[in-house]
Design a protein around this motif. Sequence first.
Motif, PDB file in Angstrom:
ATOM      1  N   UNK A  12     -10.380   9.896-116.615  1.00 54.23           N
ATOM      2  CA  UNK A  12     -11.575   9.064-116.424  1.00 54.23           C
ATOM      3  C   UNK A  12     -11.486   8.124-115.221  1.00 54.23           C
ATOM      4  N   UNK A  13     -10.318   7.997-114.618  1.00 56.68           N
ATOM      5  CA  UNK A  13     -10.179   7.093-113.465  1.00 56.68           C
ATOM      6  C   UNK A  13     -10.839   7.721-112.235  1.00 56.68           C
ATOM      7  N   UNK A  14     -11.519   6.914-111.429  1.00 54.95           N
ATOM      8  CA  UNK A  14     -12.195   7.475-110.262  1.00 54.95           C
ATOM      9  C   UNK A  14     -11.229   7.832-109.142  1.00 54.95           C
ATOM     10  N   UNK A  15     -11.584   8.870-108.366  1.00 56.08           N
ATOM     11  CA  UNK A  15     -10.739   9.263-107.234  1.00 56.08           C
ATOM     12  C   UNK A  15     -11.332  10.420-106.456  1.00 56.08           C
ATOM     13  N   UNK A  16     -12.528  10.211-105.928  1.00 52.58           N
ATOM     14  CA  UNK A  16     -13.095  11.224-105.037  1.00 52.58           C
ATOM     15  C   UNK A  16     -12.140  11.390-103.844  1.00 52.58           C
ATOM     16  N   UNK A  17     -12.040  12.586-103.322  1.00 54.31           N
ATOM     17  CA  UNK A  17     -11.114  12.893-102.221  1.00 54.31           C
ATOM     18  C   UNK A  17     -11.132  11.810-101.145  1.00 54.31           C
ATOM     19  N   UNK A  18      -9.951  11.304-100.803  1.00 53.88           N
ATOM     20  CA  UNK A  18      -9.829  10.258 -99.786  1.00 53.88           C
ATOM     21  C   UNK A  18     -10.016   8.858-100.332  1.00 53.88           C
ATOM     22  N   UNK A  19     -10.540   8.772-101.554  1.00 57.76           N
ATOM     23  CA  UNK A  19     -10.800   7.470-102.194  1.00 57.76           C
ATOM     24  C   UNK A  19     -10.055   7.361-103.525  1.00 57.76           C
ATOM     25  N   UNK A  20      -8.900   7.997-103.572  1.00 55.66           N
ATOM     26  CA  UNK A  20      -8.100   7.980-104.792  1.00 55.66           C
ATOM     27  C   UNK A  20      -7.653   6.559-105.147  1.00 55.66           C
TER      28      UNK A  20
END
Length: 347
Positions: A12-20
């Motif tokens: 559930x933790x956010x981490x779009x590519x490059x914004x991990x």
Amino acid sequence: MVEYELLKKIVEAPGVSGYEFLGVRDVVVEAFKPYVDEVTVDVLGNVIAHKKGSGPKVMLAAHMDQIGLMVNNIDKKGFLHVVPVGGVDPRTLIAQRFKVWIGPNEFIYGVGGSVPPHIQKPEDRKKAPTWEQIFIDIGAESEEEARDMGVKEGTVITWDGRLERLGKHRLLSIAHDDRIAVYTLVKAAQKINTDADVYFVATVQEEVGRRGATTSAFKINPDYGFALDVTIAADVPGTPEHKQISQLGKGIAIKIMDRSVICHPTIVRWMEEVAKKHGIPYQWDILTGGGTDAGSIHLTHEGVPTGGISIPSRYIHSNTEVVDERDVDAGVELTAKVLEEIGDLRL
Ligand SMILES: [Zn+2]
């Protein structure tokens, strides 16, 4: 049985590519810490958890980034226009809830706007939406209001999704690709007893071209590499059995090839022997569409003998990815046994 609370935190933790760094990175650092000698974060943001040993140097990679959207324009009425980060299908965006990440672990809600069927032309109802038609509505009435809410060009967006149980054995979530494999690495780190010099790497930017695996494998320069990722389980109505790639509940899939790698044949057969010896249920992964971190690892320096461990998942690259926890458990078991017996591997 999976350790539900740990998996929940990881998926559930956010981490779009490059914004991990917006969430998942810290969760992963904390998850590995008790079980390894050292956890570091490299220049691109890969988390490298090192369990020191005198045996072969082994790198295991699972990517912690997820596909998502990025704001490229805020219009006068406060609607967000977006571009895909990774392989996002626009059909999966209409009439969905989203989290717009305005800071680390901090979000506002949005919805994927759509034109009601009543006022669509009959021919348009049959078509998939184009990226030009996709927009996100955050409730703002003007560009200024949207900016005051914390949105900027470059703001990343994920689906709103939680980990849920589905039936007796299945787990539904937004980002099993590839957090279920990150979880698998943490569980393997917990239980192994090995002389191998093991680097567990939660890589960044796999979904946009395996970028984190490229740099981390170069730095580690391992004797052997393994990528852990999901593979397609198309065991659903309408797909003939020979085209299903894998099936839920039939065991962990040993990768033979995907579009980015042909796994070292000796490693493939050795992994099969390990699975058989320990009674771990397994199936095969031959994936003609899509690559994995294995594609980068095996091309590092002068070449690294590489294998892959794949967790079957239905509905990949949507907010409703489904895996079977028996396959996940088998994956943890196979990963652990591979690490414990890697000293016996002869190429
Ligand atoms: Zn993946």
